[in-house]
Design a protein around this motif. Sequence first.
Motif, mmCIF file in Angstrom:
data_model
loop_
_atom_site.group_PDB
_atom_site.id
_atom_site.type_symbol
_atom_site.label_atom_id
_atom_site.label_comp_id
_atom_site.label_asym_id
_atom_site.label_seq_id
_atom_site.Cartn_x
_atom_site.Cartn_y
_atom_site.Cartn_z
ATOM 1 N N ASP A 41 30.196 26.901 -13.539
ATOM 2 C CA ASP A 41 31.519 26.763 -12.935
ATOM 3 C C ASP A 41 32.610 26.508 -13.954
ATOM 4 N N ASP B 170 33.234 33.819 -11.159
ATOM 5 C CA ASP B 170 32.859 34.323 -9.843
ATOM 6 C C ASP B 170 34.011 35.122 -9.226
ATOM 7 N N LYS B 171 33.855 35.505 -7.954
ATOM 8 C CA LYS B 171 34.839 36.375 -7.311
ATOM 9 C C LYS B 171 36.210 35.736 -7.191
ATOM 10 N N GLU B 172 36.232 34.382 -7.164
ATOM 11 C CA GLU B 172 37.522 33.686 -7.067
ATOM 12 C C GLU B 172 38.093 33.371 -8.445
ATOM 13 N N GLY B 173 37.369 33.753 -9.479
ATOM 14 C CA GLY B 173 37.883 33.516 -10.822
ATOM 15 C C GLY B 173 37.468 32.177 -11.398
ATOM 16 N N LYS B 174 36.459 31.554 -10.779
ATOM 17 C CA LYS B 174 36.006 30.263 -11.271
ATOM 18 C C LYS B 174 34.931 30.457 -12.340
ATOM 19 N N ASN C 254 37.696 41.497 -10.197
ATOM 20 C CA ASN C 254 38.033 40.172 -9.671
ATOM 21 C C ASN C 254 39.218 39.583 -10.443
ATOM 22 N N TYR C 255 39.033 38.389 -11.070
ATOM 23 C CA TYR C 255 40.159 37.768 -11.778
ATOM 24 C C TYR C 255 40.012 37.834 -13.301
ATOM 25 N N HIS D 21 41.683 41.846 -8.766
ATOM 26 C CA HIS D 21 42.957 41.244 -9.160
ATOM 27 C C HIS D 21 43.068 41.155 -10.676
#
Lengths: 481, 251
Positions: A245, A276-280, A337-338, A367
């Motif tokens: 993470d 990950d997909k959220e950019g974490k 993703n990000y 994104h």
Amino acid sequence: MSKDNQLLEELTSREYEHGWTSDIEMESAPKGLNEDIIRFISAKKNEPDWLLQWRLKAYRTWTTMAEPKWPNVTYPAINYQDIIYYAAPKQKAKPKSLEDVDPELLKTFEKLGISLTEQKRLTGVAVDAVLDSVSVATTFKEKLAELGIIFCSFSEAVREHPELVKKYLGSVVPMNDNYFAALNSAVFSDGSFCYIPKGVRCPMELSTYFRINAANTGQFERTLIVADEGSYVSYLEGCTAPQRDENQLHAAVVEIYAMKDAHVKYSTVQNWYPGDKEGKGGIYNFVTKRALCAGENSKVSWTQVETGSAITWKYPSCVLKGDNSSGEFYSVAVTNNYQQADTGTKMIHIGRNTKSRIVSKGISAGHSQNSYRGQVHVLKRAENARNFSQCDSLLMGNKCGAHTFPYIDVENNTARVEHEATTSKIGEDQIFYCLQRGIDEESAVALIVNGYAKEVLNQLPMEFAVEAQKLLALTLEGSVG
Amino acid sequence: MLSIKNLSAQIDGKQILNGINLEVKAGEVHAIMGPNGSGKSTLASVLAGREEFEVTGGEVEYLGKNLLELEPDERAREGVFLAFQYPVEIPGVSTINFMKTAVNQVREHRGQDPLDAVSFLGLMKEKMKLVEIDQSLLNRSLNEGFSGGEKKRNEIFQMAMLEPKLAILDETDSGLDIDALKIVANGVNKLRSKNNAIIVVTHYQRLLNYIVPDFVHVLYKGKIVKSGGKELALELEAKGYDWIKSEAEVV
Ligand SMILES: Nc1ncnc2c1ncn2[C@@H]1O[C@H](COP(=O)(O)OP(=O)(O)OP(=O)(O)O)[C@@H](O)[C@H]1O
Ligand SMILES: [Mg+2]
């Protein structure tokens, strides 16, 4: 063509497939960076004093420098005191052969598809495997030694070939070159060293495989390749990291020194964990790679396939000093993703009749932000310099961005510099055409993207090309429709 | 094999198909003719599953299945083939590579093993002969820089490779020179069998001299306004569409 299909059939796993961690007993330095940590690292490696002094000088330089802000990427400030700068698998004694290596370690690399047992799959490729801070094993050493080729971990080179290391370390990327290069010079823990003697054509691909395993650990490896007159070598670099993470820092330096008539091909498939997909999470990849074409007629080709990392900041460059020397840069950079990538090259023409060629293929999805940054600099005495640059961008969806920053600087009017750039969107028509032939959507995207990147993929050695194609497809899975 | 009932479709709110009825049985060849913009390519696209077109009414049954419920790639794997009026270019992907991917996905769907390189090459050589296409063309990027005729010939080559049950040829004859027309038509005829059906969209009677249809339909304003045997094509060639248009307007 069969390799393409193999690729498509293997397209089953959905997420980053190297995200696991291994349970290996580690020994590490306390968090943070200061002169004591540097002394600790140097002592751990039993380094000679000159190298310790070199590190300390780099560290002092680094403390006066500021992190570059010009790349087209954004990320929260890095706390350099919150990073572990040295982590190594605990081993009772230095392994003399593969039998002495911790089986867990060997398993780690087997899992990555990298066989360190020489008779196996990668016959024809010599591997130096680096886990976190240290080199684990180098294969085919004896066979290469018969030809006078030195291929070993950086630490071993410092012990066994100090005169070569002392002569060439920092000769291409000086310790004060940039913020991350200075940091690397201060704390680098291991990496690969390679020397090809005069007139020798290296009979196999040499390859370094990097893996970050430990948490909160930065990886700072250094690769030094010296190609003596008239020699040839093809060098491969691969990398993966577990899924975590928090962000992890990777700041490597690669130096290539090519003498008269030498030819070095350096290929990278970069697949660090992208977040990950959220950019974490994900790796911050800040790398300095540079080649010096020191001798006449020398040639260096960089080929890179960049699919991983949360942030990529990387400009493999060629300094074309020798007359008639040439540099090439072939790149595919995919962001989804990000992810953010700011990558490209620098071609510095110093010698006469020097040539450079740049082929960059950016692919952005999700994104993500994908920037090409390239500099072509023709100096005054570089009579008849030639450059050709081709920068293409492919967009998937409308939330991502592609940017091109070409800088052209010509001080000699006999130079001929050509630059071409295109931006396109992956076509609904193309996808429908594939679907209509019975090809499913994921495979259709893989086919179209691999077609788009073909000129670059063709530069890779076969073994790597297959892996690269798979990676492109995996990175882009689920990004259409 | 194919049963179209009262099919309507629109794009961007514009109604293009207005209740099409058509029955196609295995072994038959149907020709669809009609003026520009009457909806021939739209019908072909809807059958192939192009999502831009919204089906607003009617049903299509294909081999006992509801065709409209299948994804476009599933339709293709079930044996529906469309030879495009304007084949698409895919840079960096050779026809060979493209076909290898397609053939193996279709085979997988049928529960067959993928073809190894040698058998694939064998199949390819056989089909190349059928449409007299040169391998150098198939090594090049798909349709990129192909002449109009080469693109069309390549479509029929792909049809031969995939051995569809229902083939829809959308103006495959346009852009072909006389010799190429004969070769392509000849290829199509060799692929005709009692187990498959072909729908040929064309503007010219000439093609129908070579691919002799069992039925000819005239599409006008999104409707089939007249059907007949192969002599209808000759009549159209001689008289044009005006008489049909006025007939249709009266109704
Ligand atoms: N994407 C679209 N947006 C709006 N109108 C469309 C679109 N595609 C097709 N149409 C319209 O639908 C009508 C039917 O077009 P279609 O291509 O089916 O005709 P056709 O019978 O195949 O003609 P041709 O003989 O010229 O090939 C035309 O009026 C066309 O302009
Ligand atoms: Mg049409």
